[in-house]
Design a protein around this motif. Sequence first.
Motif: not given
Length: 379
Positions: A40, A42, A44, A64, A164
Amino acid sequence: MNETVKAVVITGPGRPLETRRFPAPRPRPGGAVLEMIASEVCGTDVHLFHGRLSGVPYPIIPGHVNCGRVLETNGSLADVEGRPLEPGRLVTFFDVFGTCGNCWHCLVAKAATRCPHRKVYGITTSAADGLLGGWAERIEILPGVRLLPLPDGLDALDFMGGGCGLPTGFHAVERAGVSLGDAVVVQGSGPVGLNAAIFAQLSGALRVFVLGAPRARLDAALRLGAEDALNIEEVADAADRIAWVRDRTAGRGADVVIEASGNPAAVPEGLEMLRDAGRYVVVGQYTDAGDVSLNPHRHINRKHATILGCWGYEFTHLHRAIEMMSRHNARFRWRDLITRVYPIEEATQALQDMERLSVVKAVIRPQSFSGKDAHTAGL
Ligand SMILES: [Zn+2]
Ligand SMILES: [Zn+2]
């Protein structure tokens, strides 16, 4: 034989990404190595790139939430139901590890997401400790890390379409305690907000309203079953947005409001959208974006509001969210949230697109599939 694998590294806050070669990992006893299929990108990762999270041990390999195939194990491994996990199996894993089960937070407060020993792949793992992030051709599964096989019928991109945001949105809705027939407002139309809109409906919400931007994300919200969606770029005045919600909820406000926006100003605004004795969940303030003022009398006490924070997610949320995805994938088609799949060489572009919100969901494809077709590769 000195086999090496490629990985993308964030060397430090604001520094250009580097592609580095690492020795091919071998599994430790009780561990495994996965051949990466999809990872992914994202919000973050954008924060990590700019150094907005504290305690990050740069250089790190981001990524992650991941999906890969078991390449090798060291000893027999099984999923949580005891089914063997053999080489070739398509899996994801719970990205959190090291939660000790032994400290005050774990044992007394039963708040495992606040355990100080908790670590997260691709966020609090250093590239010096090996391939512990998904923007890499292979990833090492440390002993004790929980692998989850993808249920039959789900492939890598189905799962990554949730990313996530899937377990995070699930956790937020669980915290919110949505009841049958509720009207739910979701502030924020990113992956967490969109998954919260999905799980609110699966929890029995009758009506879901999403406020966010840009248009493509709101279109996704409507496709996913939101009754209406408001573009906060077009309606810039908070009072107008609050009126928009109240107009749709008999003037009372929503039974539940879930904040998934990342903007502190959304919190007092969201409390104005909440009905008396409603429930408010804050899940979007993942980084410290600053302070905001509330009116404790009006927003909390007189309103008789329940206000809850929601930090991270536990194995139970990921496990149940995947099971729910497997059952409801035909209805919500999570993979359609993926705007673009980037080869590993275009990771910088992926981060830039994510930051500009020009993609709903971005996915890194760590392998170059020369000689294999995408289907064999799990895509
Ligand atoms: Zn602990
Ligand atoms: Zn993420």
